[in-house]
Design an enzyme around this catalytic site. Sequence first.
Site: not given
Lengths: 209, 209
Positions: A133, B187-190
């Site tokens: 990501s 997965n840090r896909l904020h």
Amino acid sequence: MSLADFRNEYDKFDLPEHLLSADPKELFSQWVDEAIRLHAPEPTAMSLSTVAPDGQPSSRVVLLKGVEEQGILFYTNYDSQKGQDLAHNPKACLLFFWPTLQRQIRVQGTVQKTSTAVSADYFHSRPLASRISALASPQSQPTTRAALEEHCDQIEAQYGEHPPHPENWGGYYLTPTHIEFWQGRTNRLHDRFLYTRHESQWQIQRLAP
Amino acid sequence: MSLADFRNEYDKFDLPEHLLSADPKELFSQWVDEAIRLHAPEPTAMSLSTVAPDGQPSSRVVLLKGVEEQGILFYTNYDSQKGQDLAHNPKACLLFFWPTLQRQIRVQGTVQKTSTAVSADYFHSRPLASRISALASPQSQPTTRAALEEHCDQIEAQYGEHPPHPENWGGYYLTPTHIEFWQGRTNRLHDRFLYTRHESQWQIQRLAP
């Protein structure tokens, strides 16, 4: 209860003079360790403040990744808003706030980038999904959820478990000029001690709360 | 475990587009209410960032005291470092971070002082010990614990239960130009949504995490 009425008494700890280390790095590391040991939520989270060319400050949370000779270490996307701010003005502030310990640490100083080797080493230590990501996300740019997820899928298809370290992703060391320790006390008579660096020496002052 | 290895998965909530209010004040108030209701530690604490004349940003925690037509309200000593910074550059940033909710709100804008009447009303609503120490403490100036406590005793002896509202103590409204809502995701896909004010309208964009 109205917002105006929210206030806590700070009565857990104090910070007497005799607990101050000559080098603030020692007390800093001790408070970080205690935040971890006493289960503060997100003990390594810190607010990073930067300034845009028009004088507008902005803050966001980043994670502490090391306390080293060169300074306090964190990582980010260099093309993000914070990266752009820091390219223009390397002065920054880091603020730790551990409400369950009733403590703050404020650090002011100047940042410099880590070497590519240091950034790459840390990048490759991160979980695979975070690495993917980081490559897929043009941080702080307008996007859509679908575009982000599609980009992640493309990168996974292209690189499998070995996405490369992107050049625009890396670390900063913040070299402190000022470090303040704030310990909440009762009746708002908090303990505040400011360390100011004069060449290689640290001067300590108690500040009024 | 090394500092570099501290990271959490953010998996509690998401922020889908359909939950965004047209006016960011609604979502702002909703997140503050949820932080209170879900027992976030110090739910009304926010980091206030200001900029000194030399371009050095600094941050410290203040408490949210209202969300009003004129802006987001907090109080302080006008002679403190933040007060001096704001007298020179009224641009400021407020950052809320609720780690147990995996949420941040970032607010950028410009401050203006509240009227003396508003400041005095709030001052007189505070606990007596807070009023006394607000009078006694030359905020951000070097001092000693003994001097502070002695000054508190003097003020108590002089005014009893009715210390006057000091002229150098009062509120600021921050009028937002930008408000960003950040909801941690896996997965840090904020999820990040930025509201930008254009005259009286708010434009909304999703930003890459």
